[in-house]
Scaffold this motif. Sequence first.
Motif, PDB file in Angstrom:
ATOM      1  N   ARG A  74       0.832  -1.211   0.000  1.00 51.09           N
ATOM      2  CA  ARG A  74       0.000   0.000   0.000  1.00 51.09           C
ATOM      3  C   ARG A  74       0.862   1.255   0.000  1.00 51.09           C
ATOM      4  O   ARG A  74       0.523   2.257  -0.645  1.00 51.09           O
ATOM      5  CB  ARG A  74      -0.936  -0.044   1.218  1.00 51.09           C
ATOM      6  N   TRP A  75       1.975   1.217   0.716  1.00 49.84           N
ATOM      7  CA  TRP A  75       2.884   2.372   0.707  1.00 49.84           C
ATOM      8  C   TRP A  75       3.404   2.629  -0.709  1.00 49.84           C
ATOM      9  O   TRP A  75       3.364   3.758  -1.202  1.00 49.84           O
ATOM     10  CB  TRP A  75       4.053   2.145   1.663  1.00 49.84           C
ATOM     11  N   HIS A  76       3.885   1.601  -1.384  1.00 49.44           N
ATOM     12  CA  HIS A  76       4.427   1.764  -2.735  1.00 49.44           C
ATOM     13  C   HIS A  76       3.377   2.303  -3.705  1.00 49.44           C
ATOM     14  O   HIS A  76       3.663   3.199  -4.511  1.00 49.44           O
ATOM     15  CB  HIS A  76       4.959   0.427  -3.251  1.00 49.44           C
ATOM     16  N   LEU A  77       2.164   1.749  -3.649  1.00 47.70           N
ATOM     17  CA  LEU A  77       1.137   2.114  -4.627  1.00 47.70           C
ATOM     18  C   LEU A  77       0.504   3.474  -4.337  1.00 47.70           C
ATOM     19  O   LEU A  77       0.160   4.207  -5.264  1.00 47.70           O
ATOM     20  CB  LEU A  77       0.048   1.040  -4.670  1.00 47.70           C
ATOM     21  N   SER A  78       0.328   3.807  -3.071  1.00 44.45           N
ATOM     22  CA  SER A  78      -0.385   5.048  -2.741  1.00 44.45           C
ATOM     23  C   SER A  78       0.507   6.276  -2.837  1.00 44.45           C
ATOM     24  O   SER A  78       0.016   7.383  -3.075  1.00 44.45           O
ATOM     25  CB  SER A  78      -0.981   4.955  -1.334  1.00 44.45           C
ATOM     26  N   THR A  79       1.811   6.101  -2.650  1.00 39.03           N
ATOM     27  CA  THR A  79       2.714   7.255  -2.634  1.00 39.03           C
ATOM     28  C   THR A  79       3.578   7.364  -3.880  1.00 39.03           C
ATOM     29  O   THR A  79       4.127   8.430  -4.160  1.00 39.03           O
ATOM     30  CB  THR A  79       3.657   7.190  -1.412  1.00 39.03           C
ATOM     31  N   GLY A  80       3.741   6.243  -4.623  1.00 37.27           N
ATOM     32  CA  GLY A  80       4.676   6.249  -5.744  1.00 37.27           C
ATOM     33  C   GLY A  80       6.121   6.272  -5.291  1.00 37.27           C
ATOM     34  O   GLY A  80       7.029   6.544  -6.079  1.00 37.27           O
ATOM     35  N   GLY A  86      10.805   5.926   1.923  1.00 40.59           N
ATOM     36  CA  GLY A  86      10.039   6.301   3.107  1.00 40.59           C
ATOM     37  C   GLY A  86      10.877   6.250   4.364  1.00 40.59           C
ATOM     38  O   GLY A  86      10.784   7.136   5.235  1.00 40.59           O
ATOM     39  N   TRP A  87      11.704   5.208   4.487  1.00 42.57           N
ATOM     40  CA  TRP A  87      12.560   5.105   5.674  1.00 42.57           C
ATOM     41  C   TRP A  87      13.479   6.302   5.829  1.00 42.57           C
ATOM     42  O   TRP A  87      13.722   6.753   6.944  1.00 42.57           O
ATOM     43  CB  TRP A  87      13.391   3.821   5.599  1.00 42.57           C
ATOM     44  N   THR A  88      13.993   6.815   4.709  1.00 45.33           N
ATOM     45  CA  THR A  88      14.928   7.940   4.802  1.00 45.33           C
ATOM     46  C   THR A  88      14.260   9.183   5.392  1.00 45.33           C
ATOM     47  O   THR A  88      14.932  10.028   5.984  1.00 45.33           O
ATOM     48  CB  THR A  88      15.525   8.289   3.424  1.00 45.33           C
ATOM     49  N   LEU A 336      13.065  12.070  -6.627  1.00 48.83           N
ATOM     50  CA  LEU A 336      13.205  10.901  -5.753  1.00 48.83           C
ATOM     51  C   LEU A 336      11.949  10.049  -5.753  1.00 48.83           C
ATOM     52  O   LEU A 336      11.995   8.837  -5.803  1.00 48.83           O
ATOM     53  CB  LEU A 336      13.504  11.366  -4.320  1.00 48.83           C
ATOM     54  N   SER A 337      10.748  10.694  -5.698  1.00 43.74           N
ATOM     55  CA  SER A 337       9.539   9.898  -5.608  1.00 43.74           C
ATOM     56  C   SER A 337       9.144   9.229  -6.891  1.00 43.74           C
ATOM     57  O   SER A 337       8.366   8.306  -6.859  1.00 43.74           O
ATOM     58  CB  SER A 337       8.359  10.707  -5.109  1.00 43.74           C
ATOM     59  N   GLY A 338       9.680   9.663  -8.015  1.00 43.14           N
ATOM     60  CA  GLY A 338       9.312   9.027  -9.276  1.00 43.14           C
ATOM     61  C   GLY A 338      10.037   7.740  -9.549  1.00 43.14           C
ATOM     62  O   GLY A 338       9.815   7.102 -10.575  1.00 43.14           O
ATOM     63  N   GLU A 339      10.889   7.321  -8.618  1.00 40.73           N
ATOM     64  CA  GLU A 339      11.735   6.171  -8.896  1.00 40.73           C
ATOM     65  C   GLU A 339      11.076   4.832  -8.610  1.00 40.73           C
ATOM     66  O   GLU A 339      11.682   3.795  -8.811  1.00 40.73           O
ATOM     67  CB  GLU A 339      13.028   6.274  -8.072  1.00 40.73           C
ATOM     68  N   ALA A 340       9.845   4.820  -8.094  1.00 44.64           N
ATOM     69  CA  ALA A 340       9.185   3.542  -7.805  1.00 44.64           C
ATOM     70  C   ALA A 340       8.950   2.731  -9.065  1.00 44.64           C
ATOM     71  O   ALA A 340       8.774   1.518  -9.001  1.00 44.64           O
ATOM     72  CB  ALA A 340       7.850   3.790  -7.108  1.00 44.64           C
ATOM     73  N   VAL A 341       8.953   3.375 -10.231  1.00 48.97           N
ATOM     74  CA  VAL A 341       8.689   2.665 -11.479  1.00 48.97           C
ATOM     75  C   VAL A 341       9.963   2.096 -12.096  1.00 48.97           C
ATOM     76  O   VAL A 341       9.933   1.530 -13.173  1.00 48.97           O
ATOM     77  CB  VAL A 341       8.014   3.602 -12.507  1.00 48.97           C
ATOM     78  N   ALA A 342      11.088   2.242 -11.385  1.00 46.88           N
ATOM     79  CA  ALA A 342      12.367   1.945 -12.014  1.00 46.88           C
ATOM     80  C   ALA A 342      12.863   0.528 -11.768  1.00 46.88           C
ATOM     81  O   ALA A 342      14.045   0.257 -11.942  1.00 46.88           O
ATOM     82  CB  ALA A 342      13.420   2.941 -11.525  1.00 46.88           C
ATOM     83  N   ASN A 399       0.537   6.341   8.932  1.00 44.74           N
ATOM     84  CA  ASN A 399      -0.348   7.198   9.722  1.00 44.74           C
ATOM     85  C   ASN A 399       0.032   8.667   9.589  1.00 44.74           C
ATOM     86  O   ASN A 399      -0.533   9.517  10.285  1.00 44.74           O
ATOM     87  CB  ASN A 399      -0.315   6.790  11.200  1.00 44.74           C
ATOM     88  N   SER A 400       0.974   8.965   8.713  1.00 48.62           N
ATOM     89  CA  SER A 400       1.474  10.329   8.586  1.00 48.62           C
ATOM     90  C   SER A 400       0.984  10.979   7.299  1.00 48.62           C
ATOM     91  O   SER A 400       0.377  10.335   6.438  1.00 48.62           O
ATOM     92  CB  SER A 400       3.010  10.310   8.594  1.00 48.62           C
ATOM     93  N   SER A 401       1.284  12.251   7.149  1.00 43.69           N
ATOM     94  CA  SER A 401       0.884  12.996   5.954  1.00 43.69           C
ATOM     95  C   SER A 401       1.667  12.562   4.723  1.00 43.69           C
ATOM     96  O   SER A 401       1.355  12.992   3.613  1.00 43.69           O
ATOM     97  CB  SER A 401       1.090  14.497   6.186  1.00 43.69           C
ATOM     98  N   ARG A 402       2.664  11.712   4.905  1.00 42.01           N
ATOM     99  CA  ARG A 402       3.405  11.185   3.751  1.00 42.01           C
ATOM    100  C   ARG A 402       2.514  10.282   2.890  1.00 42.01           C
ATOM    101  O   ARG A 402       2.792  10.051   1.727  1.00 42.01           O
ATOM    102  CB  ARG A 402       4.625  10.387   4.223  1.00 42.01           C
ATOM    103  N   THR A 403       1.487   9.719   3.507  1.00 42.13           N
ATOM    104  CA  THR A 403       0.550   8.833   2.805  1.00 42.13           C
ATOM    105  C   THR A 403      -0.743   9.595   2.528  1.00 42.13           C
ATOM    106  O   THR A 403      -1.277  10.244   3.439  1.00 42.13           O
ATOM    107  CB  THR A 403       0.230   7.599   3.674  1.00 42.13           C
ATOM    108  N   PRO A 404      -1.279   9.531   1.292  1.00 38.35           N
ATOM    109  CA  PRO A 404      -2.565  10.178   1.016  1.00 38.35           C
ATOM    110  C   PRO A 404      -3.637   9.706   2.011  1.00 38.35           C
ATOM    111  O   PRO A 404      -3.672   8.526   2.376  1.00 38.35           O
ATOM    112  CB  PRO A 404      -2.893   9.718  -0.409  1.00 38.35           C
TER     113      PRO A 404
END
Length: 441
Positions: A74-80, A86-88, A336-342, A399-404
């Motif tokens: 869910r983290w990968h799909l909802s945030t890209g 996310g850990w960083t 940085l966030s666009g790299e999930a597709v790589a 649970n943070s604002s990092r996730t939609p």
Amino acid sequence: MASTTDSATDESISLPRKSSWKYIGPGIVVAATGVGAGDLVATLIAGSNFGYTLLWAAVIGCLVKISLAEAAGRWHLSTGRTLFDGWTDLGRWTTWFFVVYVVVWGFVYGAAAMSSSGLPLQALFPDVMGLKWWAMLTGVVGLVFVWFNKYEVFEKVMTVLVGVMFVVTVYLAIRVTPNLGDAFAGLLPVLPDEKDSILNTLGLIGGVGGTITLAAYGYWVNAKGWTNSGWMKVMRLDNRVAYVTTGIFVVAMLFVGAEMLHSSGVAIASGDKGLIQLSDILADRYGSATAKLFLIGFFATSFTSLIGVWHGVSLMFADFVERYRKDRAGASETELSGEAVAAGRREKSVPFRAYLLWLTFPPMILLFQEQPFRLVIIYGVLGAAFMPFLALTLVWLLNSSRTPREWRNGMLSNAMLVIAGLLFLVLCVKQITDQPWAEFF
């Protein structure tokens, strides 16, 4: 006119009309990787020691892992964004923990995975060569396979091997004629009347199917071409199928332990050699054909864990290196966030292949000598610490604002992740306190 490659790419990232079985894939990969020989032995010994009493614990273990893998996906799909990305956000301590973990863990795990994969081959072909050479051969075969193939081929091979595992374990469970009345009674949460029964039960719950491979699930989801929240329902179906499959493996081996070992008072060794003992017992009771079939299933179980780690953790390591380089270069958050597709590009990257080599060749040293005492202690502690780290950081991120807002944790997700985090924290403390620290210094 669009090229074949373009068409394939468009098809892979187009949104599904509805959740469908035809999309299933990453879940099979994570289930196959997470259930190794060690899990089968632990469940077999639980059945041997307690009969069907802890069947409920094995089921709860699957539910806990469903929640962890679903949260990672869910983290990968909802945030890209990838999980390491996310850990960083949570501080540099996460980076240092991950780096030390993958270096030390990979070195020791590489030797364990190769040895586990070589053991059934050596039992099947005892006159060909010794265990160390079979182990090294499986490591090199795994390296070559992952090095030269993309995710699509990797997934298909894993699916075939899972089919072998499924057929063998279910066949054995049926062959031993389980007592279904006792099995249903084992679904009631009752603790064995034994010393340390609580910790043994927690260990069985925590040991069902996966450690760092649960974190790799999101990377396999991206490699499949699922890159946004439109794939959320598919991912959840995929994840449930994964752990239903895991549950069948585990329950089948508990049946075997309960019927073949517990009822006759036979004890087997912990570790992979316990499975070789089981093959000998199967040969005596059901004939050599059944024993050989079991060894084939044993190999499929071990080798899927090997190539799964070779692929999934190498993807995570490649992501770590990319983040580190871009952070040093001052890349923007958008970059940085666009790299999930790589994921496809990472499979051919230098860091991916460098970690593949790290998993394969340095650990061969351990096959020729006793494992270094201090290194094994550090490995045990880091391994025990990873699961509470994963569970609690997922609670933090989701649970943070990092996730939609739409995809943040609900009450059930939070409850499951907190329970998982506390469970693994208890097991981590037990692992740390069980280590012979006086001899370490």
